[in-house]
Design a protein around this motif. Structure first.
Motif, PDB file in Angstrom:
ATOM      1  N   GLU A  48      -2.936   7.875  -2.084  1.00 48.07           N
ATOM      2  CA  GLU A  48      -2.549   6.510  -1.723  1.00 48.07           C
ATOM      3  C   GLU A  48      -3.240   5.543  -2.659  1.00 48.07           C
ATOM      4  O   GLU A  48      -4.424   5.708  -2.970  1.00 48.07           O
ATOM      5  CB  GLU A  48      -2.974   6.224  -0.281  1.00 48.07           C
ATOM      6  N   GLU A  57      -5.016  11.181   0.409  1.00 46.04           N
ATOM      7  CA  GLU A  57      -4.559  10.921   1.785  1.00 46.04           C
ATOM      8  C   GLU A  57      -4.499  12.227   2.566  1.00 46.04           C
ATOM      9  O   GLU A  57      -4.821  13.295   2.048  1.00 46.04           O
ATOM     10  CB  GLU A  57      -3.182  10.222   1.753  1.00 46.04           C
ATOM     11  N   GLU A  76       0.901  -1.167   0.000  1.00 55.70           N
ATOM     12  CA  GLU A  76       0.000   0.000   0.000  1.00 55.70           C
ATOM     13  C   GLU A  76       0.935   1.212   0.000  1.00 55.70           C
ATOM     14  O   GLU A  76       1.752   1.352   0.904  1.00 55.70           O
ATOM     15  CB  GLU A  76      -0.841  -0.093   1.275  1.00 55.70           C
ATOM     16  N   GLU A  78       1.971   5.386  -0.551  1.00 59.80           N
ATOM     17  CA  GLU A  78       1.571   6.800  -0.530  1.00 59.80           C
ATOM     18  C   GLU A  78       2.576   7.618  -1.339  1.00 59.80           C
ATOM     19  O   GLU A  78       3.756   7.276  -1.389  1.00 59.80           O
ATOM     20  CB  GLU A  78       1.531   7.314   0.914  1.00 59.80           C
TER      21      GLU A  78
HETATM   22 MG    MG Z   1      -2.236   5.782   4.212  1.00 57.39          MG
END
Ligand code: MG
Ligand code: GLU
Length: 437
Positions: free
Chosen positions: A181, A174, A126, A128
């Motif tokens: 993200e 985000e 995940e 960003e």
């Molecule tokens: Mg995040």
């Protein structure tokens, strides 16, 4: 303009960069067998281009062999030629894995986990990032306005992920200034890191196609939040059944998951040298940034280095399949392949050593005195790249996970990079990294 269709054969390296060479697509068959020429000292090209001291000097020849199953073709339909990319392994001319090949190092870690625990790995990064050009009005965090302002870009990213053979999950505005993200569905084995590599490439190219620039730098402004890479992991047993969850285990962890996480926490102070390997990574790994600051497991705590990600209201079968934990002490200056390898080795070590499952913290560890922290078995993560590298060097167990001269080469590379940044102000360091990631 005339144009030969090109395939880009690529790898991720110690600098966490995507590097490689293009060849005419018509040569694909031969290139998959014989690869393209590669130079050992390339591994010492830092993120700033200056070359760190190399034991290989000007000597030696290697081949980068693109793997057919890794091919990703993405056509942004914006007038630029499609991206046509394959990731590969670096081998000697005799076909042996090269000691600094990040993908072979990851394969070694996956093999070890399968050998010691019978486990296969599923996972997703995940990630960003921040857009550097657009204006930043206040009040955009998590908002539709922040989402809508970049709708063409966000749509292009998700379409690109699909074309690359990945499964887009979600994309959002985000919290940070111009921070977004993106998440994808889990992949298995080496593809977990390959997929993370493609996500970065697609985000950056989609942004460029729209006249923007996306940076995955760990921290753009020390007064703001960082850009984290959260590595979600779960396991399958030899029969392909989910093996991460046990409803009766601590925080729902199976025995093997508990030992795996304990291994991560035991070696975290050393492996952050690989998972968070820039001179500014340690500005992000500080308390109260929702990143990671201590070697703790959290249950519903977004400041823990490893966090159990609870799965709500489903059948036991679905929970068993979706239950996962995330490693939060990583950033995008790390090669996805190396970061994942370090985590898997630490976990496999925990299983080999039969470590008991850690219990999850549910309080703010930054409130504890150093004595209380130590009494409870926790430590602050290293405060600088230099400190992390010293920890890595001193940890013989960790160094032994890596082949040949890898650790020596890694330390030389990263110490050279740290020295390049040493005389700069924090703001100048952040600007330097934002320019190259
Ligand atoms: Mg995040
Ligand atoms: N930006 C935070 C980090 O640096 C993560 C915030 C979150 O998604 O929980 O890891």
């Amino acid at each position: 303009m005339i144009r030969e269709p090109l395939v880009f054969a690529a790898l991720t390296d110690i600098a966490g960069k995507l590097r490689g060479k293009g060849f005419p697509a018509a040569q694909l068959d031969t290139r998959q067998r014989s690869g393209i020429g590669w130079t050992p000292t390339n591994v010492q090209i830092t993120c700033f281009d200056a070359i760190a001291p190399s034991p290989y000097g000007a000597l030696g020849d290697l081949v980068l062999v693109p793997e057919p199953g890794s091919r990703a073709t993405v056509d942004f339909q914006d007038g630029r030629p499609p991206e046509d990319m394959m990731l590969g392994d670096v081998r000697s001319l005799e076909g042996e894995p090269w000691e600094c090949c990040t993908r072979s190092i990851l394969r070694g870690a996956l093999d070890r986990l399968e050998r010691v625990a019978g486990l296969r790995v599923r996972g997703a990064f995940e990630q960003e990032f921040q857009l550097t050009g657009a204006a930043v009005p206040p009040g955009w965090a998590y908002s539709h306005a922040g989402f809508a302002a970049q709708a063409p870009f966000l749509g292009a990213v998700m379409a690109g992920l699909g074309q690359a053979g990945l499964t887009p999950d979600s994309i959002m505005k985000e919290y940070g200034d111009n921070q977004y993200e993106v998440t994808i569905a889990p992949e298995e084995g080496v593809r977990v890191a390959d997929a993370a590599t493609y996500v970065r490439m697609i985000v950056q190219q989609a942004a460029l196609g729209l006249g923007e620039r996306a940076t995955f730098t760990p921290i753009l402004d020390p007064k703001g939040v960082g850009n984290g890479v959260h590595i979600h992991l779960s396991f399958l047993d030899a029969e392909g059944r989910p093996a991460t969850w046990d409803p009766d285990g601590p925080s729902g962890m199976s025995r093997q998951t508990g030992a795996f996480v304990a291994g991560i926490l035991r070696h975290l102070g050393s492996i952050v040298a690989i998972t968070a390997p820039s001179a500014i990574s340690y500005l992000r790994l500080t308390p109260h940034r929702w990143s990671a600051a201590f070697n703790n497991l959290g249950f519903r705590d977004r400041e823990a280095s490893v966090r159990i990600c609870p799965v709500a209201g489903d059948t036991p079968e679905a929970v068993a399949r979706r239950y996962n934990f995330e490693f939060r002490a990583a950033d995008a200056t790390a090669s996805p392949h190396l970061a994942l390898a370090a985590i898997l080795h630490a976990g496999a070590q925990g299983i080999e050593d039969g470590l008991p499952a850690p219990s999850a913290t549910e309080e703010d560890l930054a409130e504890l005195s150093p004595e209380d922290l130590a009494r409870r078995g926790y430590e602050r993560l290293p405060a600088s790249l230099e400190e992390a590298l010293d920890r890595f060097e001193a940890d013989e167990v960790v160094r032994a996970w890596f082949p040949g001269r890898f650790s020596e080469v890694y330390l030389a590379h990263k110490r050279f990079e740290a020295a390049m940044m040493a005389d700069k102000s924090i703001a100048d360091r952040c600007a330097a990294y934002a320019g190259v990631y």
